[in-house]
Write a protein that holds these residues in place. Structure first.
Motif, PDB file in Angstrom:
ATOM      1  N   HIS A 116      -7.664   2.369  11.203  1.00 10.29           N
ATOM      2  CA  HIS A 116      -7.503   1.732   9.898  1.00 10.29           C
ATOM      3  C   HIS A 116      -6.176   2.456   9.365  1.00 10.29           C
ATOM      4  O   HIS A 116      -5.892   3.444   8.851  1.00 10.29           O
ATOM      5  N   MET A 117      -4.970   1.407   9.685  1.00  9.90           N
ATOM      6  CA  MET A 117      -3.496   2.034   9.141  1.00  9.90           C
ATOM      7  C   MET A 117      -3.032   1.005   8.462  1.00  9.90           C
ATOM      8  O   MET A 117      -2.601   0.104   8.484  1.00  9.90           O
ATOM      9  N   TRP A 119      -1.512   0.421   3.699  1.00 10.82           N
ATOM     10  CA  TRP A 119      -1.912   0.633   2.286  1.00 10.82           C
ATOM     11  C   TRP A 119      -3.187  -0.382   2.013  1.00 10.82           C
ATOM     12  O   TRP A 119      -3.223  -1.481   2.272  1.00 10.82           O
ATOM     13  N   ASN A 120      -3.867   0.457   1.407  1.00 15.91           N
ATOM     14  CA  ASN A 120      -5.205  -0.104   1.225  1.00 15.91           C
ATOM     15  C   ASN A 120      -5.507   0.432  -0.363  1.00 15.91           C
ATOM     16  O   ASN A 120      -4.989   1.584  -0.919  1.00 15.91           O
ATOM     17  N   ASN A 121      -6.165  -0.383  -1.289  1.00 10.94           N
ATOM     18  CA  ASN A 121      -6.510  -0.310  -2.610  1.00 10.94           C
ATOM     19  C   ASN A 121      -7.541   0.775  -2.977  1.00 10.94           C
ATOM     20  O   ASN A 121      -8.775   0.768  -2.260  1.00 10.94           O
ATOM     21  N   TYR A 139      -2.094   1.319  -4.698  1.00  9.58           N
ATOM     22  CA  TYR A 139      -2.310   1.271  -3.176  1.00  9.58           C
ATOM     23  C   TYR A 139      -1.847   2.745  -2.695  1.00  9.58           C
ATOM     24  O   TYR A 139      -1.039   3.369  -3.110  1.00  9.58           O
ATOM     25  N   TYR A 141      -1.560   5.050   1.293  1.00 10.40           N
ATOM     26  CA  TYR A 141      -1.261   4.998   2.897  1.00 10.40           C
ATOM     27  C   TYR A 141      -2.543   5.582   3.442  1.00 10.40           C
ATOM     28  O   TYR A 141      -2.802   6.743   3.617  1.00 10.40           O
ATOM     29  N   GLU A 160     -12.134  -0.335   0.920  1.00 13.22           N
ATOM     30  CA  GLU A 160     -12.962  -1.037   1.681  1.00 13.22           C
ATOM     31  C   GLU A 160     -12.306  -1.470   2.788  1.00 13.22           C
ATOM     32  O   GLU A 160     -11.290  -1.933   3.095  1.00 13.22           O
ATOM     33  N   TYR A 161     -12.969  -1.012   4.092  1.00 13.09           N
ATOM     34  CA  TYR A 161     -12.303  -1.439   5.474  1.00 13.09           C
ATOM     35  C   TYR A 161     -13.652  -1.560   6.302  1.00 13.09           C
ATOM     36  O   TYR A 161     -14.046  -0.856   7.064  1.00 13.09           O
ATOM     37  N   GLY A 185       3.874   7.012  -1.691  1.00 13.96           N
ATOM     38  CA  GLY A 185       4.801   6.625  -2.546  1.00 13.96           C
ATOM     39  C   GLY A 185       4.799   7.047  -3.856  1.00 13.96           C
ATOM     40  O   GLY A 185       3.998   8.517  -4.193  1.00 13.96           O
TER      41      GLY A 185
END
Lengths: 206, 252
Positions: A116-117, A119-121, A139, A141, A160-161, A185
């Protein structure tokens, strides 16, 4: 003294730089005394659970970290460092963790691309002073192939992934980030800023 | 939801960025860390630096830029170009890069992928593939800067690379590179259909629709481009707004 635990894995410099920007000056060390007597301890980590936990044990750092955690002062694990805080991991076998948070580290769902690579919220589950500068759906990383499976009582925020992935966890003074705040960031900088304030509050109230 | 990544790519020679002279709002555009910071501020999700320093003896010094970039930016970045050995991985990762990409050396010695993945984790190992169409619906892996046809089928190589432990595949289309007519969607589709790691499209971006096509039709995880960003033909911000409006998940 604020300490980053050096157990010979991963790139610690970017974490140290990001903490410094957030107002947290740290020393990188593998000395047991310094860890036990620190004001704040950060456990970084890149690589495999097996290697990390065996390196920590080899140097007696596992016991030092647990002793430090008992003082009630803030302990933070990042990525693999967070996973090490749990009871057990099933990465390349079955390995005992530090047991500071209840739960297990298991592999991500196979239907999804692994790692799982990207940017996710962040979805906030529980209000916490650590999240004071975080807006809903900011977001961050992530880079990982395993995640923490537990009752999720300790979960402050998740993503969620394929599954609910605990992203920020907290069991009293023991805190974990599954993602990399130092690579996230401005959002990551905001989180570390809140962490810095939390550490200062802790130091000044004790 | 995991967002699609927009990735500017910078070529670095002797520690200086090769393209990018047309920037007038930042002072020294040849400094990798300044240009890197600029892109990071503009909303880039990740950066790729290819070290194209020709001579080997200058390489050590050349890689000093990696350390400067790591100090200046707080988004992930990958470094590639001339990576041949595990020691190259060690040096680049120690200087602060998050990932290292291998190309020709991995074709010559596939175990390099395995060894690096076991030592540093899959997420650090990016397999970069230079692909050229040699027949109808057949693409071969080319090495040595696109000069040598290895005869190896690109899809097979991508699959094998993942099996060996590559955590990400970058597919550079030699045919489309610099043409600005769009990414090679057919090629990308074949690879995203078969591998279970993130795939990054490279080569061919000329307009915003090209990014959309690769992300939507080929379902790649990220899109890499150089000149359209360097020459400011497309800004990352407008690209992300465009993609978001078209229903692609991006980080804004």
């Amino acid at each position: 003294m604020n300490v980053i635990v050096d157990y010979g894995l991963g790139n610690i410099n970017s974490v140290q730089t990001a903490l410094k920007i957030a107002g947290i000056d740290t020393v990188i060390t593998d000395e047991i005394e310094k860890i036990i007597n620190a004001d704040f301890v950060l456990l970084p980590g890149v690589g495999a659970f097996r290697d990390a936990i065996s390196l920590l044990k080899e140097k007696g750092l596992d016991i030092a970290i647990k002793k430090f955690a008992d003082t009630g002062k803030p302990l933070v694990g990042i990525c693999l460092g967070m996973q090490l805080l749990y009871d057990k991991s099933y990465e390349y076998g079955e390995y005992e963790g530090l047991g500071l948070i209840s739960g297990e580290i298991v592999k991500l769902e196979k239907e999804k691309k692994i790692p799982h690579m990207g940017w996710n919220n962040l979805i906030i589950k529980k209000e916490d002073t650590l999240l004071k500068y975080i807006k809903p759906d900011d977001y961050v990383y992530f880079v990982h192939s395993y995640y923490a499976k537990s009752s999720n009582d300790e979960m402050l925020a998740y993503t969620e992934y394929g599954e609910i992935i605990p992203a920020i966890v907290r069991n009293k003074n023991v805190i974990g980030f599954q993602f990399h705040p130092e690579k996230s960031g401005q959002v990551g900088a905001n989180l570390l800023k809140a962490l810095g304030e939390m550490i200062n509050d802790y130091i000044s109230s004790n | 939801m995991l967002t699609k990544r927009i990735i500017p790519c910078l070529d670095v020679r002797n520690g200086r960025v090769v393209k990018g002279k047309k920037f007038d709002d930042i002072i020294d555009v040849e400094d990798p860390e300044i240009l890197g910071k600029y892109y990071s501020d503009m909303g880039a999700d990740e950066l790729v630096f290819y070290d194209i320093t020709a001579s080997n003896e200058k390489r050590g010094i050349s890689l000093d830029f990696v350390e400067k970039v790591a100090k200046k930016i707080n988004i992930p970045f990958c470094v590639g170009g001339g990576v041949k050995t595990i020691d190259d991985f060690v040096e680049i990762l120690r200087k602060g890069a998050d990932k290292v990409s291998v190309n020709s050396a991995a074709v010559k010695n596939p175990d390099l992928i395995k060894e690096a993945a076991e030592k540093f984790g899959n997420q650090c190992v990016v397999l970069s593939i230079d692909a050229k169409k040699t027949d109808a619906n057949i693409w071969h892996v080319f090495i040595n800067g696109g000069r040598t046809d290895t005869g190896i089928d690109v899809v097979e190589w991508a699959k094998r690379g993942c099996g060996l432990g590559a955590g990400e595949i970058v597919v550079n289309s030699i045919d489309e590179d610099g043409m600005k007519k769009g990414y090679d969607i057919e090629l990308l589709k074949r690879i995203t259909d078969i591998v279970n790691v993130p795939v990054i499209a490279s080569g061919g971006a000329g307009e915003m629709k090209h990014f959309y096509d690769a992300l939507k039709e080929a379902d790649v995880d990220g899109v890499l481009a150089a000149s359209v960003f360097h020459y400011k033909e497309i800004s990352i911000k407008e690209l992300k707004d465009y993609l978001k409006n078209k229903g692609i998940e991006v980080r804004i």
